[in-house]
Design a protein around this motif. Structure first.
Motif, PDB file in Angstrom:
ATOM      1  N   ASN A 243      45.393  57.815  17.074  1.00  0.00           N
ATOM      2  CA  ASN A 243      45.114  58.710  18.199  1.00  0.00           C
ATOM      3  C   ASN A 243      45.862  60.005  17.949  1.00  0.00           C
ATOM      4  OD1 ASN A 243      44.561  59.829  20.679  1.00  0.00           O
ATOM      5  ND2 ASN A 243      46.057  58.644  21.810  1.00  0.00           N
ATOM      6  N   PRO A 244      45.198  61.143  17.762  1.00  0.00           N
ATOM      7  CA  PRO A 244      43.819  61.444  18.119  1.00  0.00           C
ATOM      8  C   PRO A 244      42.797  61.361  16.979  1.00  0.00           C
ATOM      9  CG  PRO A 244      44.923  63.476  17.605  1.00  0.00           C
ATOM     10  CD  PRO A 244      45.939  62.371  17.390  1.00  0.00           C
ATOM     11  N   ALA A 245      43.200  61.254  15.709  1.00  0.00           N
ATOM     12  CA  ALA A 245      42.251  61.552  14.621  1.00  0.00           C
ATOM     13  C   ALA A 245      41.249  60.428  14.365  1.00  0.00           C
ATOM     14  CB  ALA A 245      43.011  61.886  13.342  1.00  0.00           C
ATOM     15  N   SER A 392      39.413  57.580  20.518  1.00  0.00           N
ATOM     16  CA  SER A 392      39.314  59.037  20.336  1.00  0.00           C
ATOM     17  C   SER A 392      38.309  59.486  19.294  1.00  0.00           C
ATOM     18  CB  SER A 392      40.651  59.621  19.867  1.00  0.00           C
ATOM     19  OG  SER A 392      41.712  59.010  20.463  1.00  0.00           O
ATOM     20  N   TRP A 394      37.767  62.993  17.172  1.00  0.00           N
ATOM     21  CA  TRP A 394      38.477  64.236  16.831  1.00  0.00           C
ATOM     22  C   TRP A 394      37.480  65.213  16.234  1.00  0.00           C
ATOM     23  CZ3 TRP A 394      42.728  66.419  18.207  1.00  0.00           C
ATOM     24  CH2 TRP A 394      43.498  67.215  17.388  1.00  0.00           C
ATOM     25  N   ARG A 396      36.192  69.304  15.026  1.00  0.00           N
ATOM     26  CA  ARG A 396      36.564  70.675  14.648  1.00  0.00           C
ATOM     27  C   ARG A 396      35.567  71.622  15.304  1.00  0.00           C
ATOM     28  NH1 ARG A 396      38.521  70.980   9.073  1.00  0.00           N
ATOM     29  NH2 ARG A 396      36.405  70.534   8.414  1.00  0.00           N
ATOM     30  N   GLY A 420      43.193  70.452  21.072  1.00  0.00           N
ATOM     31  CA  GLY A 420      43.838  69.844  19.906  1.00  0.00           C
ATOM     32  C   GLY A 420      45.307  70.217  19.745  1.00  0.00           C
ATOM     33  N   TRP A 423      48.501  68.008  20.083  1.00  0.00           N
ATOM     34  CA  TRP A 423      48.548  66.776  19.283  1.00  0.00           C
ATOM     35  C   TRP A 423      49.199  67.003  17.930  1.00  0.00           C
ATOM     36  CZ3 TRP A 423      46.970  62.276  21.678  1.00  0.00           C
ATOM     37  CH2 TRP A 423      46.306  62.446  22.892  1.00  0.00           C
ATOM     38  N   HIS A 432      40.726  72.449  17.249  1.00  0.00           N
ATOM     39  CA  HIS A 432      40.362  71.027  17.315  1.00  0.00           C
ATOM     40  C   HIS A 432      40.285  70.561  18.768  1.00  0.00           C
ATOM     41  CE1 HIS A 432      41.604  71.383  13.147  1.00  0.00           C
ATOM     42  NE2 HIS A 432      40.864  70.305  12.916  1.00  0.00           N
ATOM     43  N   ARG A 434      39.866  66.798  21.222  1.00  0.00           N
ATOM     44  CA  ARG A 434      39.827  65.334  21.255  1.00  0.00           C
ATOM     45  C   ARG A 434      38.999  64.899  22.452  1.00  0.00           C
ATOM     46  NH1 ARG A 434      42.427  61.916  24.597  1.00  0.00           N
ATOM     47  NH2 ARG A 434      42.943  59.810  23.910  1.00  0.00           N
ATOM     48  N   SER A 436      37.457  61.343  24.425  1.00  0.00           N
ATOM     49  CA  SER A 436      37.758  59.921  24.507  1.00  0.00           C
ATOM     50  C   SER A 436      36.615  59.186  25.192  1.00  0.00           C
ATOM     51  CB  SER A 436      39.048  59.717  25.303  1.00  0.00           C
ATOM     52  OG  SER A 436      39.150  58.365  25.687  1.00  0.00           O
TER      53      SER A 436
END
Ligand SMILES: Cc1ncc(COP(=O)(O)O)c(C=O)c1O
Length: 458
Positions: A243-245, A392, A394, A396, A420, A423, A432, A434, A436
């Motif tokens: 989390n988050p990636a 999550s 993630w 871009r 982002g 994080w 970025h 995130r 969920s």
């Protein structure tokens, strides 16, 4: 307070706040008719508002909107800004834990919504726990032995004395950091990482050092250098569905991370927050199960059960357990016995594996749906990893788009997403976002994504 009292109190509170002080409220009988509630319900709601100081009862004449304390009478608290100095360590974490306002679609939640919680099994477990004659007695500092034994099996190869129970994963991280590092020490962290871990490290006076990740997890070529430069003796990481990636460490990287910790005489704090959230039901063996004392393993029940099931385990071998116990007891002595007993009832019940299978399936479906929708609706937005577990996603953003400003605009448009920047443990990599799937069934994800798409198009 019953739901009916809450409903009537909310309506009367709104009315009292909108009215002028001294204005008379209708009689109980009139309010009973107006709100379709019993006289007892109305009286309880009025008593609540009286306690809040919003209304006052005058014997023989009725109920009136109370005088509001004037601004001039409010105490001058400006001195606190001087006394407090630097300000709170992390408001991002408070924001993350706070439920969004009604009407805001939750695409940033850290916990499964009610439809994914084992509500009935929890009620049964808690009822059974409360029937025990010693239900409210104190619990051992380390936790109930049967529950520790359950966590020991999950960690892979822990003995009973290697397990310490605490009140959730956040408390576990704080305890582990405090037990292994002193103020001023460096702590290595994956980048990006869970912002609550960064906040806990900073609050303890530790200095986070970011170690970038790629699609295989922690970059071990950079980890070696990070150990050497910083002198850190602690690495915090999430090897599964971070989390988050949403990244899981490859087998090769796991072996390298363990090897580097061994060669640097360092601890790894393995946050297995998503241990029960693999969509296919399986996670690789824990780092803990492959280490001779270098790994402190953290596993919480909050993510797979419910946010208020605040029970987590710290598993560790060797002298560090004494440090962990000493640090843990400073916080709150032990986890409330009814909660531990209910957790034990739940995880030992036949309902629990069924619940986990349902949760994993639902999360997998939600994530598949969300990835499809992002590709369809958010043009120019890139999915960095299609997660196989966890909550999550993630993303871009298109070049030049500011994630913090976008998250703010999205919130005003009625959808909560995480920027982002917070994080990253040190310098944020801009652009970025995130999302969920935890708190949002498919139809909420759809509606949330429409709102987000509209904001991005602006
Ligand atoms: C990676 C990670 N670790 C730990 C926690 C703490 O969870 P809890 O204290 O609810 O168990 C969270 C919560 O969001 C998390 O995302």
């Amino acid at each position: 307070m019953t739901a009916a009292v809450g409903r009537v109190a909310a309506a009367l509170r709104k009315r009292a706040l909108a009215a002028r002080p001294g204005e008379r409220l209708p009689s109980v009988r009139a309010l009973t008719a107006a709100h379709g509630a019993s006289p007892v319900t109305v009286s309880r709601a009025l008593a609540l508002l009286q306690e809040e100081g919003l209304i006052e009862a005058r014997v023989g004449s009725g109920t009136f909107v109370a005088e509001r304390p004037s601004e001039a009478a409010a105490p001058d608290l400006a001195w606190q800004h001087v006394a407090l100095g630097a300000g709170p360590p992390s408001e991002d974490l408070v924001a993350l834990v706070t439920e969004p306002a009604p009407g805001v679609l939750p695409l940033s939640s850290g916990y499964a919504d009610a439809s994914l919680q084992p509500t009935r099994a929890l009620a049964t477990a808690m009822a059974r726990a409360l029937r025990a004659p010693d239900a409210w007695a104190r619990a051992p500092v380390a936790g109930l032995p049967e529950l520790r034994a359950w966590f020991a099996r999950r960690a892979g190869g822990a003995d009973l004395q290697d397990v310490l129970l605490v009140g959730g994963g956040q408390a576990a991280l704080r305890t582990a950091f405090q037990a292994t590092a002193r103020p001023g020490d460096a702590i290595l962290m994956e980048s990006p990482t869970y912002l609550g871990a960064t906040a806990a490290a900073r609050a303890l006076g530790l200095t986070p050092v970011a170690v970038p990740c790629d699609g295989e997890g922690l970059r071990t070529d950079l980890l070696e250098e990070a150990f050497a430069r910083s002198g850190a003796k602690v690495l915090y990481c999430q090897p599964a569905f971070s989390n988050p990636a949403g990244v899981s460490m490859s087998e090769r990287r796991r072996a390298e991370v363990l090897d580097l910790a061994r060669r640097n005489y360092a601890f790894i704090i393995e946050d297995d927050y998503a241990a029960d959230l693999a969509y296919a039901g399986r996670t690789p063996p824990t780092l803990f199960s492959r280490s001779e004392g270098h790994v402190i393993y953290v596993r919480s029940l909050t993510k797979s059960v419910a946010p208020s099931m605040r029970v987590a385990a710290l598993c560790a071998r060797g002298p560090v357990m004494r440090q962990l116990r000493a640090s843990r007891v400073l916080d709150d002595f032990f986890v409330a016995r009814p909660l531990q007993a209910a957790a034990l009832e739940l995880v030992s019940s036949s309902a629990f594996p069924r619940h986990l299978a349902r949760l994993q399936r639902a999360l997998g479906e939600r994530m598949g749906h969300l990835c499809g929708k992002v590709q369809e609706r958010l043009h120019g937005v890139e999915i960095l990893v299609a997660p196989e577990g966890g909550y999550s996603l993630w993303l871009r953003l298109p070049a030049g788009m500011d994630d913090v400003a976008l998250a703010g605009r999205a919130l005003r448009a009625g959808v909560a997403v995480s920027a982002g920047a917070p994080w990253y443990p040190t310098m944020p990599v801009p652009g970025h976002l995130r999302l969920s799937v935890a708190g949002a069934p498919v139809e909420v994800l759809d509606a949330g994504l429409e709102r987000l798409a509209a904001v991005i198009r602006l």
